[in-house]
Write a protein that holds these residues in place. Sequence first.
Motif, PDB file in Angstrom:
ATOM      1  N   ALA A 182       0.834  -1.210   0.000  1.00  0.00           N
ATOM      2  CA  ALA A 182       0.000   0.000   0.000  1.00  0.00           C
ATOM      3  C   ALA A 182       0.865   1.256   0.000  1.00  0.00           C
ATOM      4  O   ALA A 182       0.520   2.266  -0.631  1.00  0.00           O
ATOM      5  CB  ALA A 182      -0.927  -0.008   1.213  1.00  0.00           C
ATOM      6  N   MET A 183       1.996   1.200   0.677  1.00  0.00           N
ATOM      7  CA  MET A 183       2.851   2.385   0.772  1.00  0.00           C
ATOM      8  C   MET A 183       3.566   2.652  -0.550  1.00  0.00           C
ATOM      9  O   MET A 183       3.691   3.801  -0.975  1.00  0.00           O
ATOM     10  CB  MET A 183       3.827   2.231   1.938  1.00  0.00           C
ATOM     11  CG  MET A 183       3.096   2.109   3.271  1.00  0.00           C
ATOM     12  SD  MET A 183       4.151   1.924   4.718  1.00  0.00           S
ATOM     13  CE  MET A 183       4.322   3.634   5.227  1.00  0.00           C
ATOM     14  N   TYR A 184       4.032   1.611  -1.217  1.00  0.00           N
ATOM     15  CA  TYR A 184       4.630   1.814  -2.539  1.00  0.00           C
ATOM     16  C   TYR A 184       3.599   2.338  -3.520  1.00  0.00           C
ATOM     17  O   TYR A 184       3.895   3.212  -4.349  1.00  0.00           O
ATOM     18  CB  TYR A 184       5.222   0.504  -3.052  1.00  0.00           C
ATOM     19  CG  TYR A 184       6.607   0.238  -2.522  1.00  0.00           C
ATOM     20  CD1 TYR A 184       7.700   0.957  -2.990  1.00  0.00           C
ATOM     21  CD2 TYR A 184       6.820  -0.719  -1.544  1.00  0.00           C
ATOM     22  CE1 TYR A 184       8.970   0.734  -2.493  1.00  0.00           C
ATOM     23  CE2 TYR A 184       8.087  -0.949  -1.044  1.00  0.00           C
ATOM     24  CZ  TYR A 184       9.157  -0.226  -1.519  1.00  0.00           C
ATOM     25  OH  TYR A 184      10.415  -0.437  -1.020  1.00  0.00           O
ATOM     26  N   LYS A 185       2.407   1.816  -3.465  1.00  0.00           N
ATOM     27  CA  LYS A 185       1.336   2.251  -4.365  1.00  0.00           C
ATOM     28  C   LYS A 185       1.098   3.754  -4.243  1.00  0.00           C
ATOM     29  O   LYS A 185       0.783   4.432  -5.223  1.00  0.00           O
ATOM     30  CB  LYS A 185       0.052   1.481  -4.039  1.00  0.00           C
ATOM     31  CG  LYS A 185      -1.177   1.880  -4.837  1.00  0.00           C
ATOM     32  CD  LYS A 185      -2.350   0.978  -4.458  1.00  0.00           C
ATOM     33  CE  LYS A 185      -3.618   1.373  -5.212  1.00  0.00           C
ATOM     34  NZ  LYS A 185      -4.215   2.616  -4.718  1.00  0.00           N
ATOM     35  N   ASN A 186       1.271   4.285  -3.030  1.00  0.00           N
ATOM     36  CA  ASN A 186       0.973   5.690  -2.775  1.00  0.00           C
ATOM     37  C   ASN A 186       2.217   6.549  -2.541  1.00  0.00           C
ATOM     38  O   ASN A 186       2.108   7.681  -2.085  1.00  0.00           O
ATOM     39  CB  ASN A 186       0.039   5.800  -1.570  1.00  0.00           C
ATOM     40  CG  ASN A 186      -1.349   5.280  -1.881  1.00  0.00           C
ATOM     41  OD1 ASN A 186      -2.187   5.998  -2.412  1.00  0.00           O
ATOM     42  ND2 ASN A 186      -1.594   4.009  -1.577  1.00  0.00           N
ATOM     43  N   GLY A 187       3.399   5.984  -2.836  1.00  0.00           N
ATOM     44  CA  GLY A 187       4.626   6.767  -2.719  1.00  0.00           C
ATOM     45  C   GLY A 187       5.025   7.100  -1.302  1.00  0.00           C
ATOM     46  O   GLY A 187       5.735   8.089  -1.064  1.00  0.00           O
ATOM     47  N   LEU A 188       4.598   6.277  -0.335  1.00  0.00           N
ATOM     48  CA  LEU A 188       4.928   6.522   1.070  1.00  0.00           C
ATOM     49  C   LEU A 188       6.208   5.784   1.448  1.00  0.00           C
ATOM     50  O   LEU A 188       6.541   4.749   0.863  1.00  0.00           O
ATOM     51  CB  LEU A 188       3.776   6.060   1.972  1.00  0.00           C
ATOM     52  CG  LEU A 188       2.425   6.743   1.745  1.00  0.00           C
ATOM     53  CD1 LEU A 188       1.328   6.037   2.541  1.00  0.00           C
ATOM     54  CD2 LEU A 188       2.501   8.213   2.140  1.00  0.00           C
ATOM     55  N   ASP A 189       6.901   6.294   2.451  1.00  0.00           N
ATOM     56  CA  ASP A 189       8.163   5.713   2.902  1.00  0.00           C
ATOM     57  C   ASP A 189       7.897   4.478   3.753  1.00  0.00           C
ATOM     58  O   ASP A 189       7.231   4.551   4.786  1.00  0.00           O
ATOM     59  CB  ASP A 189       8.934   6.756   3.714  1.00  0.00           C
ATOM     60  CG  ASP A 189      10.319   6.277   4.131  1.00  0.00           C
ATOM     61  OD1 ASP A 189      10.689   5.140   3.792  1.00  0.00           O
ATOM     62  OD2 ASP A 189      11.018   7.055   4.801  1.00  0.00           O
ATOM     63  N   ILE A 190       8.423   3.319   3.322  1.00  0.00           N
ATOM     64  CA  ILE A 190       8.179   2.082   4.072  1.00  0.00           C
ATOM     65  C   ILE A 190       8.913   2.064   5.412  1.00  0.00           C
ATOM     66  O   ILE A 190       8.681   1.174   6.230  1.00  0.00           O
ATOM     67  CB  ILE A 190       8.563   0.825   3.264  1.00  0.00           C
ATOM     68  CG1 ILE A 190      10.041   0.869   2.869  1.00  0.00           C
ATOM     69  CG2 ILE A 190       7.670   0.668   2.056  1.00  0.00           C
ATOM     70  CD1 ILE A 190      10.556  -0.439   2.328  1.00  0.00           C
ATOM     71  N   ASN A 191       9.806   3.033   5.630  1.00  0.00           N
ATOM     72  CA  ASN A 191      10.488   3.152   6.914  1.00  0.00           C
ATOM     73  C   ASN A 191      10.085   4.427   7.651  1.00  0.00           C
ATOM     74  O   ASN A 191      10.823   4.947   8.480  1.00  0.00           O
ATOM     75  CB  ASN A 191      12.002   3.127   6.711  1.00  0.00           C
ATOM     76  CG  ASN A 191      12.483   1.804   6.150  1.00  0.00           C
ATOM     77  OD1 ASN A 191      12.228   0.759   6.734  1.00  0.00           O
ATOM     78  ND2 ASN A 191      13.154   1.827   5.014  1.00  0.00           N
ATOM     79  N   SER A 192       8.877   4.902   7.354  1.00  0.00           N
ATOM     80  CA  SER A 192       8.413   6.166   7.921  1.00  0.00           C
ATOM     81  C   SER A 192       8.288   6.089   9.442  1.00  0.00           C
ATOM     82  O   SER A 192       7.861   5.072   9.995  1.00  0.00           O
ATOM     83  CB  SER A 192       7.059   6.533   7.317  1.00  0.00           C
ATOM     84  OG  SER A 192       6.528   7.680   7.940  1.00  0.00           O
ATOM     85  N   ASP A 193       8.628   7.207  10.107  1.00  0.00           N
ATOM     86  CA  ASP A 193       8.390   7.316  11.546  1.00  0.00           C
ATOM     87  C   ASP A 193       7.175   8.204  11.826  1.00  0.00           C
ATOM     88  O   ASP A 193       6.965   8.648  12.952  1.00  0.00           O
ATOM     89  CB  ASP A 193       9.624   7.853  12.280  1.00  0.00           C
ATOM     90  CG  ASP A 193      10.003   9.263  11.821  1.00  0.00           C
ATOM     91  OD1 ASP A 193       9.305   9.830  10.946  1.00  0.00           O
ATOM     92  OD2 ASP A 193      10.996   9.809  12.337  1.00  0.00           O
ATOM     93  N   ASN A 194       6.378   8.453  10.785  1.00  0.00           N
ATOM     94  CA  ASN A 194       5.163   9.261  10.915  1.00  0.00           C
ATOM     95  C   ASN A 194       3.945   8.348  10.975  1.00  0.00           C
ATOM     96  O   ASN A 194       3.609   7.697   9.975  1.00  0.00           O
ATOM     97  CB  ASN A 194       5.049  10.220   9.720  1.00  0.00           C
ATOM     98  CG  ASN A 194       3.843  11.136   9.836  1.00  0.00           C
ATOM     99  OD1 ASN A 194       3.032  11.018  10.757  1.00  0.00           O
ATOM    100  ND2 ASN A 194       3.706  12.055   8.895  1.00  0.00           N
ATOM    101  N   PRO A 195       3.259   8.250  12.101  1.00  0.00           N
ATOM    102  CA  PRO A 195       2.088   7.369  12.207  1.00  0.00           C
ATOM    103  C   PRO A 195       1.033   7.640  11.135  1.00  0.00           C
ATOM    104  O   PRO A 195       0.326   6.728  10.719  1.00  0.00           O
ATOM    105  CB  PRO A 195       1.542   7.667  13.612  1.00  0.00           C
ATOM    106  CG  PRO A 195       2.707   8.207  14.374  1.00  0.00           C
ATOM    107  CD  PRO A 195       3.535   8.949  13.378  1.00  0.00           C
ATOM    108  N   GLU A 196       0.956   8.900  10.651  1.00  0.00           N
ATOM    109  CA  GLU A 196      -0.049   9.251   9.642  1.00  0.00           C
ATOM    110  C   GLU A 196       0.181   8.495   8.340  1.00  0.00           C
ATOM    111  O   GLU A 196      -0.767   8.126   7.647  1.00  0.00           O
ATOM    112  CB  GLU A 196      -0.039  10.748   9.365  1.00  0.00           C
ATOM    113  CG  GLU A 196      -1.148  11.580   9.964  1.00  0.00           C
ATOM    114  CD  GLU A 196      -2.498  10.899  10.072  1.00  0.00           C
ATOM    115  OE1 GLU A 196      -3.132  10.624   9.035  1.00  0.00           O
ATOM    116  OE2 GLU A 196      -2.921  10.623  11.194  1.00  0.00           O
ATOM    117  N   ASP A 197       1.460   8.255   8.004  1.00  0.00           N
ATOM    118  CA  ASP A 197       1.754   7.498   6.783  1.00  0.00           C
ATOM    119  C   ASP A 197       1.193   6.081   6.890  1.00  0.00           C
ATOM    120  O   ASP A 197       0.653   5.536   5.922  1.00  0.00           O
ATOM    121  CB  ASP A 197       3.262   7.448   6.545  1.00  0.00           C
ATOM    122  CG  ASP A 197       3.816   8.780   6.072  1.00  0.00           C
ATOM    123  OD1 ASP A 197       3.025   9.610   5.584  1.00  0.00           O
ATOM    124  OD2 ASP A 197       5.040   8.994   6.205  1.00  0.00           O
TER     125      ASP A 197
END
Length: 469
Positions: A211-226
Motif C-alpha cells: 500500500a505504501m509503494y502504491k501511494n509513494g509513502l516511505d516504508i520506513n516512515s516514523d510518521n504514524p499518519e503514513d
Amino acid sequence: MKTKILFLILILVTLLLCSCGSPEGVEENKKYETINLNIYNWGEYISDEDDEECGLFDVNAAFEEYFNTTLADKYGFYVKVNYSTYATNEDMFAKLSNSAVAYDVVVPSDYMIQKMVENNMLRPLDYSILTNYGNIDDEFKNMPYDPDNMYSVPYTYGMVGIIYNSEFVKAEDVVDESWNLLWNQNSQGESLSYQGKILQFNNPRDAFATAMYKNGLDINSDNPEDWNKALEELKKQKPILQGYVNDEIFNKMKGASAYIAPYFAGDFLTMAADNNDLRFYYPSEGTNYFVDAFCIPKTSHNDENSPNYKAANEYINYMIGREAATANALYIGYASPNKAVVEYEYYQEMLDYNYSVYNEDETECLVDAWEILYGKSKEEANVNYPHKNPAYENYKISPDGVDIQTHVNELWESLKTENSTEAWIHVTSITIVVGVLGFAIQTTYVKKKRSKFYRDRDRELKKQRQINK
C-alpha cells in the motif's frame, strides 16, 4: 576355539558401535572430541539433497566432511552439524531470546539483524577465518543494518513483485506494471474483473509495504499518519481479496484458484516451474528488497575463544565458497550476492535449466530466470520510488514518542478483525435468526389458538352440564 570366536565377535560389535553416529570424515579411532554446531535457518533454505543433474548436494554433510578431514587437526576437534528451521524472523528472535538451546549460526533478514545488534545479541565475525568474504559483491557490503560488516555476511537477496496468471489476466491489464492490480484496478484507477481472485501477504510488514509503494509513502516512515494512510488503502482492498496468505500462495497460484498475488521473485520461479501460465513483474512505482545474512548469535558457550565460535566462522566461510554457495542459490531460487556464483557459467546454465520456462518445442523462453533475478538492480527497480532506501529498516519511534512497531501491529489487528466475518456467515446467521423468530411466532400463535380452543370447549361443556341439570 569357542572362546576365540566369541572374542572376535565382541571386537567386531565394539568396532561397529564405535563407527555408528560418527560425524562425516571422522575415522573409527577418533583423535578428538566432537562438538555440536547448531545451525538455525529458514525452512527449505539450504541445499540438502544430492542431485547432480540439478547442481545440488547436501552442503551440511559436505561441510562436516570438509572440516573433519581438513581442519580437525588445526583446531583439535571434530564437528557434527545439527540443523533446525524457523518460519519467521520473529519466531527466530523469540527462540533466541527465550530458548535454552544455544545456536551457533542463524540467518536473519536485514531489519532483524539491526534489531539483534541493538539488543546486543550478535558476536562480531572473525575475518581471519572468513577468507571467502571477497566473493561477496561490494554492493552488499556496508549495508544500513550493518554498516561496518561486523556481524553479518550476505547469503541471499530478493525483491517483491506481482505474480499473475496470464491465462486469466488480460495483457492490457498488466501493461503498466502497477501495484494497482492488487486493488483490482489499472493504473488509471479503473475497475477490473478479478475480484475474489487476488491474494495479499498475511503479515503486516509486507502487506503495508504494498500500500505504501502504491501511494509513494516511505516504508520506513516514523510518521504514524503514513501508516494510517496505508491502512485506509488496505481497507479498500480487503473486500476484493480472496484471502491473506503465506505459504498457501504456492498451491493457490499453481492451481489457479487465485490469479494475482504479491510475492518474492525467487518463489515465483518455483511456482512457474509447476504452472507455465504464471508471469511476474516488478511494479513501476518501486518495490522493496530484502537481504538474508549469516550471523553468529551471542551465547554462553561460544565466546570468541571457544570451539563453537571458530567452527561457526568456518561454517559461514564454507557456505560463501563458490561450490556450496552455488548449490544453495540453485536450491533456493533467490538471487545471490556472491560474485563467485553470479559470474560462474555453470550456475548460469543450471539456473536456466532448473527455473526458466519454455514453450512446448522450446523455441521461446516464457520465463527467463536470469532476467527475473538479475535483470533489474534494486536501484533500477526503484527508479520511481521517491524515498532513497527501499530496504526495510527496524521500526522507529516517532517524533511524538509513538512506537511505530506497536502502532503498525495495532493497525494490522484492526484490519484483520474489522468485518472479518465472511458474507456467507452473515447470511447464514440472518437465516437462522429469521428461522428462530418465525418458529417462535408460529409457536406463540399455535399456543394462543389452542388456548382459545380449550377455553371455548370448557365453556361449552359447562353450558351443557347446566342444561342437563
